[in-house]
Motif scaffolding. Structure first.
Motif, PDB file in Angstrom:
ATOM      1  N   TYR A  47      50.995   6.825 -50.426  1.00 26.66           N
ATOM      2  CA  TYR A  47      52.051   7.596 -49.794  1.00 26.66           C
ATOM      3  C   TYR A  47      51.471   8.509 -48.716  1.00 26.66           C
ATOM      4  N   GLU A  48      52.246   8.689 -47.681  1.00 34.58           N
ATOM      5  CA  GLU A  48      51.881   9.656 -46.657  1.00 34.58           C
ATOM      6  C   GLU A  48      52.163  11.054 -47.185  1.00 34.58           C
ATOM      7  N   VAL A  49      51.228  11.971 -46.958  1.00 34.40           N
ATOM      8  CA  VAL A  49      51.370  13.331 -47.470  1.00 34.40           C
ATOM      9  C   VAL A  49      51.255  14.320 -46.320  1.00 34.40           C
ATOM     10  N   ALA A  50      52.181  15.270 -46.270  1.00 34.88           N
ATOM     11  CA  ALA A  50      52.113  16.372 -45.321  1.00 34.88           C
ATOM     12  C   ALA A  50      51.924  17.654 -46.123  1.00 34.88           C
ATOM     13  N   VAL A  51      50.882  18.390 -45.815  1.00 29.00           N
ATOM     14  CA  VAL A  51      50.587  19.621 -46.538  1.00 29.00           C
ATOM     15  C   VAL A  51      51.210  20.796 -45.808  1.00 29.00           C
ATOM     16  N   LEU A  61      58.332  21.908 -39.560  1.00 29.90           N
ATOM     17  CA  LEU A  61      58.664  21.160 -38.342  1.00 29.90           C
ATOM     18  C   LEU A  61      57.696  20.002 -38.131  1.00 29.90           C
ATOM     19  N   ALA A  62      56.424  20.239 -38.405  1.00 33.13           N
ATOM     20  CA  ALA A  62      55.439  19.164 -38.257  1.00 33.13           C
ATOM     21  C   ALA A  62      55.708  18.048 -39.256  1.00 33.13           C
ATOM     22  N   GLU A  88      67.190  27.432 -46.757  1.00 34.53           N
ATOM     23  CA  GLU A  88      67.549  27.995 -45.454  1.00 34.53           C
ATOM     24  C   GLU A  88      66.519  27.619 -44.393  1.00 34.53           C
ATOM     25  N   ASN A  89      65.244  27.648 -44.755  1.00 32.35           N
ATOM     26  CA  ASN A  89      64.195  27.261 -43.807  1.00 32.35           C
ATOM     27  C   ASN A  89      64.283  25.778 -43.463  1.00 32.35           C
ATOM     28  N   VAL A  90      64.541  24.947 -44.465  1.00 33.83           N
ATOM     29  CA  VAL A  90      64.673  23.511 -44.211  1.00 33.83           C
ATOM     30  C   VAL A  90      65.887  23.253 -43.323  1.00 33.83           C
ATOM     31  N   ALA A  91      66.980  23.940 -43.576  1.00 35.41           N
ATOM     32  CA  ALA A  91      68.186  23.750 -42.762  1.00 35.41           C
ATOM     33  C   ALA A  91      67.911  24.084 -41.302  1.00 35.41           C
ATOM     34  N   ARG A  92      67.208  25.185 -41.068  1.00 38.36           N
ATOM     35  CA  ARG A  92      66.880  25.547 -39.680  1.00 38.36           C
ATOM     36  C   ARG A  92      65.957  24.512 -39.040  1.00 38.36           C
ATOM     37  N   ALA A  93      64.936  24.096 -39.783  1.00 39.09           N
ATOM     38  CA  ALA A  93      63.997  23.118 -39.237  1.00 39.09           C
ATOM     39  C   ALA A  93      64.673  21.770 -39.016  1.00 39.09           C
ATOM     40  N   ALA A  94      65.561  21.394 -39.934  1.00 38.70           N
ATOM     41  CA  ALA A  94      66.262  20.115 -39.798  1.00 38.70           C
ATOM     42  C   ALA A  94      67.155  20.097 -38.576  1.00 38.70           C
ATOM     43  N   THR A  95      67.798  21.220 -38.290  1.00 40.08           N
ATOM     44  CA  THR A  95      68.649  21.320 -37.096  1.00 40.08           C
ATOM     45  C   THR A  95      67.821  21.140 -35.838  1.00 40.08           C
TER      46      THR A  95
END
Length: 285
Positions: A47-51, A61-62, A88-95
């Motif tokens: 699996y690809e992993v992002a830390v 965002l990355a 909330e952070n994910v929602a902002r980054a997803a937008t």
């Protein structure tokens, strides 16, 4: 339809089954975790992993770059408000990233009326953040997971806190993971809050006794009064037990809410019984 999904909390107890099911169903999966070692130990190099950290916007965002969807599977533990802040952070980054679909694990008793409890308030506000993000979403309000049962056992003692008389439709994480994966390919599941209930009803003590009978037969099941658990936590400086007490006081008063009929019709009902799940744990050793 999403082709690449970022699974936040993908190395966790309930996130890992989602990641595996998505991959088995043909999606590309990227695990978002704070611990590369934990993810590699659980998944190997497949699996690809992002830390990163859900509270760190640049790392979010990355991690979202190149993904079309994100699944949020957070567990606050000693810090239940992490679920709100993280969502909330994910929602902002997803937008900002143009994410096309968001899925979120929440809880079956999450309603405005139950926000007097901090953990429910955090989940309620996390749901609100996801609904406001602008992308199509599916929120899974799930009941108790069978995977939590081993946490009740310490050595040869299996304990519930309080009397816990209320019944719950215990659900297996693999059934929930299947529903999450199917939601990505089901347009009718977009912008829905769905209730995830398992096929059987058990009180907490009944479920724990069944688990111990099959998986840990040497463990003795009992109930610890709240006053005694509080005293033990204070004397032993057991922060985990101390943090668990408010939740179990809550679960003794507040039962499941909602109707699983829509989730079952759209995504297929959970089918794993508690006995089947327990037998599978024995087989896995």
């Amino acid at each position: 339809m999403a082709t690449k999904v970022l699974v936040i909390g993908g190395a966790g107890m309930l996130g890992a089954p989602v990641a595996r099911r998505l991959r088995a169903d043909g999606y590309q999966v990227r695990i978002f975790t704070r611990s590369l070692e934990k993810a590699q130990a659980k998944f190997g190099a497949e699996y690809e992993v992002a830390v990163g950290d859900v509270e760190d916007q640049p790392s979010l965002l990355a991690a979202l770059q190149g993904c079309q969807a994100v699944h949020i599977n957070l567990e606050g533990g000693l810090d239940p408000d992490l679920e709100r802040r993280g969502a909330e952070n994910v929602a902002r980054a997803a937008t900002r990233s143009g994410i096309q679909r968001i899925t979120l694990l929440s809880g079956t008793s999450v309603t405005r009326e139950n926000c007097w409890y901090a953990g429910t308030k955090a989940k309620f506000e996390a749901e609100a953040a996801i609904r406001a993000a602008g992308a199509p979403y599916t929120i899974f309000q799930a009941t108790f997971f069978m995977e939590t049962l081993p946490r009740f056992v310490r050595g040869t003692r299996a304990s519930i806190l309080g009397s816990q008389p209320l019944p719950w439709h215990w659900v297996a994480a693999d059934d929930y993971a299947r529903m999450v994966s199917k939601a990505y390919g089901t347009p009718e599941a977009a912008n829905k809050t769905l209730h995830v209930f398992g096929p059987q009803v058990w009180t907490m003590r009944q479920a724990l006794q069944t688990y111990c009978n099959i998986v840990q037969p040497d463990a003795q099941v009992g109930a610890v009064p709240f006053w005694m658990a509080s005293l033990i936590a204070r004397l032993a400086r057991d922060k985990e037990l101390e943090a668990a007490l408010p939740f179990f006081r809550y679960s003794e008063k507040v039962n499941e809410a909602g109707d699983p009929a829509e989730a079952n019709a759209l995504l297929g009902a959970p089918v794993t019984t508690l006995e089947q799940w327990c037998q599978a744990q024995v087989m896995r050793g």
